[in-house]
Design an enzyme around this catalytic site. Structure first.
Site, mmCIF file in Angstrom:
data_model
loop_
_atom_site.group_PDB
_atom_site.id
_atom_site.type_symbol
_atom_site.label_atom_id
_atom_site.label_comp_id
_atom_site.label_asym_id
_atom_site.label_seq_id
_atom_site.Cartn_x
_atom_site.Cartn_y
_atom_site.Cartn_z
ATOM 1 N N GLN A 205 -4.914 -6.304 0.732
ATOM 2 C CA GLN A 205 -4.531 -5.622 -0.519
ATOM 3 C C GLN A 205 -3.267 -6.283 -1.047
ATOM 4 O OE1 GLN A 205 -4.720 -1.893 1.677
ATOM 5 N NE2 GLN A 205 -5.938 -0.953 0.037
ATOM 6 N N GLU B 186 -0.457 9.774 -8.039
ATOM 7 C CA GLU B 186 -0.538 9.889 -6.587
ATOM 8 C C GLU B 186 0.771 9.337 -6.047
ATOM 9 O OE1 GLU B 186 -1.368 8.938 -2.410
ATOM 10 O OE2 GLU B 186 -1.343 7.347 -3.898
ATOM 11 N N ASP C 254 -3.228 5.425 -8.304
ATOM 12 C CA ASP C 254 -2.959 5.320 -6.873
ATOM 13 C C ASP C 254 -1.640 4.612 -6.593
ATOM 14 O OD1 ASP C 254 -3.955 5.471 -4.058
ATOM 15 O OD2 ASP C 254 -3.863 3.288 -4.203
ATOM 16 N N ASP D 68 -10.274 -0.176 3.118
ATOM 17 C CA ASP D 68 -9.344 0.945 2.967
ATOM 18 C C ASP D 68 -9.993 2.094 2.191
ATOM 19 O OD1 ASP D 68 -7.011 2.387 3.293
ATOM 20 O OD2 ASP D 68 -6.004 1.478 1.570
ATOM 21 N N HIS E 288 -2.266 -2.685 -6.348
ATOM 22 C CA HIS E 288 -2.775 -3.893 -5.683
ATOM 23 C C HIS E 288 -4.249 -4.091 -6.001
ATOM 24 C CE1 HIS E 288 -2.787 -0.322 -3.006
ATOM 25 N NE2 HIS E 288 -4.057 -0.645 -2.824
ATOM 26 N N ARG F 175 -6.651 8.924 -11.703
ATOM 27 C CA ARG F 175 -5.750 9.134 -10.563
ATOM 28 C C ARG F 175 -5.101 7.788 -10.263
ATOM 29 N NH1 ARG F 175 -5.450 7.671 -5.276
ATOM 30 N NH2 ARG F 175 -4.821 9.127 -3.650
ATOM 31 N N HIS G 270 -8.045 13.025 1.637
ATOM 32 C CA HIS G 270 -8.611 11.974 2.486
ATOM 33 C C HIS G 270 -7.548 11.264 3.305
ATOM 34 C CE1 HIS G 270 -6.909 9.819 -0.816
ATOM 35 N NE2 HIS G 270 -7.050 8.691 -0.152
ATOM 36 N N ASP G 271 -6.275 11.477 2.985
ATOM 37 C CA ASP G 271 -5.202 10.810 3.716
ATOM 38 C C ASP G 271 -4.679 11.689 4.846
ATOM 39 O OD1 ASP G 271 -5.106 8.284 2.519
ATOM 40 O OD2 ASP G 271 -3.900 9.024 0.837
ATOM 41 N N ARG H 223 -8.009 8.195 9.847
ATOM 42 C CA ARG H 223 -8.175 9.042 8.664
ATOM 43 C C ARG H 223 -9.661 9.323 8.410
ATOM 44 N NH1 ARG H 223 -5.070 5.829 4.091
ATOM 45 N NH2 ARG H 223 -6.085 4.119 5.186
HETATM 46 C C1 OTU Z 1 -3.014 5.812 -1.241
HETATM 47 O O1 OTU Z 1 -2.148 6.421 -0.318
HETATM 48 C C2 OTU Z 1 -4.424 6.239 -0.899
HETATM 49 O O2 OTU Z 1 -4.544 7.630 -1.001
HETATM 50 C C3 OTU Z 1 -4.747 5.737 0.484
HETATM 51 O O3 OTU Z 1 -6.003 6.190 0.927
HETATM 52 C C4 OTU Z 1 -4.679 4.234 0.455
HETATM 53 O O4 OTU Z 1 -4.804 3.756 1.766
HETATM 54 C C5 OTU Z 1 -3.371 3.712 -0.141
HETATM 55 O O5 OTU Z 1 -2.941 4.419 -1.299
HETATM 56 C C6 OTU Z 1 -3.506 2.275 -0.566
HETATM 57 O O6 OTU Z 1 -4.338 2.168 -1.694
HETATM 58 O O7 OTU Z 1 0.642 5.492 1.633
HETATM 59 O O8 OTU Z 1 -0.661 6.790 3.527
HETATM 60 O O9 OTU Z 1 3.280 7.584 -2.316
HETATM 61 O O10 OTU Z 1 1.682 7.612 -0.018
HETATM 62 O O11 OTU Z 1 -0.195 5.672 -2.242
HETATM 63 C C7 OTU Z 1 -1.244 6.723 2.270
HETATM 64 C C8 OTU Z 1 1.980 7.156 -2.353
HETATM 65 C C9 OTU Z 1 -0.382 5.993 1.283
HETATM 66 C C10 OTU Z 1 1.448 6.698 -0.999
HETATM 67 C C11 OTU Z 1 0.008 6.475 -1.143
HETATM 68 C C12 OTU Z 1 -0.825 5.893 -0.121
#
Ligand code: OTU
Length: 661
Positions: free
Chosen positions: A266, A340, A298, A155, A198, A296, A409-410, A534
């Site tokens: 995870q 985040e 997560d 991931d 996680h 940050r 990155h998302d 992504r």
């Molecule tokens: C985050 O995003 C990270 O930015 C992702 O890259 C990871 O895949 C994920 O956590 C797991 O570690 O749902 O679609 O409200 O939106 O934590 C991305 C927060 C995600 C979530 C966010 C998550």
């Protein structure tokens, strides 16, 4: 599980005061025996000041079932260990930050976000690229996950196997410390992820759980049968419905179902267990002592689960943050938290501590709504929805701010509130559908070259992947070899970034956007990445393209100059200090986004951004409303504003930052 509501607030206050007193006396003795005199005094002062802010949420979280005084003693001893091994340079930084605690809100701040391997190969390689960052005006560097992660799909590094080790392909912990020092000497603050929700199923905690160690089994949420998982599933959404359906995974090694919000590898941690809270605190402090200044955090909305809910944004998820915040402040006050939390607009400001009563929580949070509304505005060439949605958001509490961004990155999830849409005559569902079709390049007249992510025909939900350049039309214009389209697309990318740099908060440049890098394709054949598009917008740095960044005729040169200009103008514009409050304004042109900023000391600013493809103007009466009788444009070399016929012109796809002359 402790139910905070039933704890009598007066009783909690008395317990907090009593416990603080007990612990402070013991801790200050201990600090004096272990630390230099001034450091011990500072530690004791911080403990007295901040421990109550930790004890209050800890009692709510754990008071009903656990021995909070024993927990608090353990936590304080973790803090003492951490401060005892903090370097002199970092103790100095602590001092500097306590003198200037709003450093991250300064208008000089510019962030940059990149993957170590994709940007510069290794951590040592990043150290060799500091000149590149300085040239862009960068003062904050978020290095994407770089800690040890599992082999195979991980991931993008968010499946951590060891929070105290660096991914060996990128370097060592010593390399990370050296880089942090070099950055600090260049006045660049290092930001790293702490994946709190996680761990990887290969993390030592998870392995010990699998070996039958009950202590570590209790770190995770495991279930012997499907009964509870099924009950939870009834109200749980899925984050990755295509690639990781469901929220539970049968783990053979546990002979049980384990909670897995994200991928099956995870495993969600169980924060109803105070050991997990304490363990993660120790990991945070370990990173803090390596020189990381911004954590940050997560996926923070997911840390607490409650049957019958979507298991996001629970009050306890905030209490966890409040307790960590107060404790980290005692041992490493230089460190700030960035949430985040990609959540609906009404839920976001709470992660900055805005509750019924204000609580210190995170100093920064991603302004997801501004990002979404920027892309909505340039697709629709209409700012009514953004204006409506943004004016409804509560401001960040004093001492906190947004990180603003255009891409990350998302994927982009279209957080368009149905009520906001309705208020401007749109149907929320239809508008989200329009944005998906538009940015996937399916809509007639679309300039975008993105792809749908987690397309779910059953619900009609989807999100979008693609780089900023691909989504803003630069890729399309280059494919078509059309200079007019290219000029428009470059302006479009820069107008989005002008809003990001000029809104207020800490703006982030996502690596490659400054060179208009297009979509990456190599991931499609990478077994660890394929299936997750992504990776489309996680390109490898193109240093040949970067070499053209001063060529005024090259796309890279035009875009890079735009970024340098924004950073320089921002530095010179005190009205962009994060202490000012931002409010969107309605104008008489639906193509021009307008916002005012009111700074208590330096005076107002009026931002204007024309998202339409042709020149527009707004009624100059707005200048009087904002109290800018003699405005100049900070984005135009402080030129006086050229009001003609009672109107302020705003050229097609461009922005203006008007301030007092
Ligand atoms: C985050 O995003 C990270 O930015 C992702 O890259 C990871 O895949 C994920 O956590 C797991 O570690 O749902 O679609 O409200 O939106 O934590 C991305 C927060 C995600 C979530 C966010 C998550």
């Amino acid at each position: 599980m402790a139910d905070g509501q039933s704890t009598h607030p007066g009783a909690t206050r008395a317990r907090v005061a009593e416990l603080t007193e007990q612990l402070a006396v013991a801790a200050s003795h201990e600090a004096r025996s272990r630390l230099a005199r001034r450091d011990a005094a500072a530690f004791a002062a911080r403990l007295e000041r901040s421990l109550p802010d930790a004890l209050d949420p800890l009692i709510r979280l754990y008071g009903a079932e656990h021995d909070v005084p024993a927990l608090a003693r353990r936590l304080v001893s973790t803090l003492l260990d951490a401060v005892g091994s903090r370097s002199d340079e970092l103790l100095e930084l602590d001092h500097r930050r306590e003198i200037g605690p709003d450093w991250f809100l300064d208008q000089s701040m510019v962030g940059y976000v990149c993957y170590v391997d994709r940007f510069a190969g290794t951590l040592a390689g990043v150290r060799g690229r500091l000149d590149y960052l300085r040239e862009l005006g960068v003062t904050y560097l978020h290095l994407m996950p770089l800690l040890a992660s599992r082999d195979g799909p991980d991931d993008g590094g968010y499946a951590v196997t060891d929070y105290r080790a660096v991914d060996p392909r990128l370097g060592t912990m010593a390399d990370l410390e050296e880089l942090a020092t070099a950055l600090r000497n260049s006045r660049i603050s290092l930001c790293l992820d702490v994946v709190v929700n996680h761990t990887a199923s290969e993390h030592a905690w998870a392995r010990r759980a699998a070996e039958g160690d009950e202590t570590y089994r209790a770190y995770y949420r495991t279930f012997d049968s499907r009964a509870l998982p099924d009950a939870y599933e009834a109200s749980l959404p899925e984050v990755f419905p295509d690639t990781a359906p469901g929220n539970f995974t049968y783990a053979e090694e546990l002979d049980a179902w384990v909670w897995t919000t994200f991928h099956d590898y995870q495993w969600d941690l169980d924060y109803s267990n105070p050991d997990v809270f304490a363990a993660m605190l120790a990991e945070m402090l370990h990173l803090a002592n390596r020189g990381v200044e911004v954590l940050r955090l997560d996926a923070v909305p997911f840390t607490w689960k409650r049957l019958g809910t979507d298991c996001q944004n629970q009050p306890e998820a905030h209490w966890l943050l409040q307790a960590w915040r107060a404790l980290v402040r005692i041992a490493a006050p230089a460190v700030i938290f960035k949430a985040e939390a990609i959540v609906p607009p009404g839920q976001l400001v709470q992660y900055l501590g805005a509750h019924v009563r204000q609580r210190a929580e995170c100093e920064l949070a991603y302004h997801n709504q501004l990002m979404v509304m920027g892309w909505s505005a340039v697709a629709a060439r209409d700012v009514r929805l953004p204006t409506r949605a943004l004016e409804r958001m509560r401001p960040p509490p004093p001492g906190t701010g947004w990180v603003t961004y255009v891409r990350c990155h998302d994927d982009i999830g279209w957080a368009v509130d149905d009520a906001d849409a309705a208020a401007v005559g749109l149907d929320g569902f239809a508008h989200r559908g329009f944005l998906n079709a538009f940015y996937a390049g399916e809509h007639p007249g679309s300039f975008a070259r993105g792809e749908r992510f987690q397309d779910d025909p059953a619900t009609g939900d989807a999100r979008i992947s693609g780089t900023a350049a691909a989504l803003a039309g630069i890729t399309q214009a280059l494919e078509a070899g059309d200079d007019t389209l290219l000029d428009q697309a470059i302006r479009r990318l820069l107008v989005l970034y002008a809003v990001c740099f000029g809104w207020g908060g800490l703006p982030l440049i996502y690596m490659g956007d400054e060179l208009a890098l297009g979509n990456e394709q190599s991931w499609r054949t990478d077994p660890a990445a394929c299936g997750d598009n992504r990776w489309l917008h996680r390109p490898w740095m193109d240093w040949q393209a970067a070499a053209r960044r001063h060529d005024v005729d090259a796309v890279e040169g035009r875009v890079h100059a735009g970024f340098r200009h924004l950073a320089a103008a921002r530095r010179r514009t005190p009205a962009l200090h994060g202490a000012a409050r931002t409010r969107p304004l309605w104008t008489d042109d639906t193509g021009v986004l307008a916002w005012r900023r009111d700074h208590p000391r330096v005076g107002p600013m009026l931002g204007l951004a024309n998202v339409a493809d042709e020149d527009r103007s707004v009624d100059a009466g707005v200048l009087a409303d904002v109290s800018l009788p003699a405005a100049v444009d900070a984005l135009d070399g402080d030129a006086p504003v050229d009001v003609t016929g009672g109107r302020i012109p705003v050229a097609r796809l461009s922005a203006r930052w008007l301030v007092e002359g």
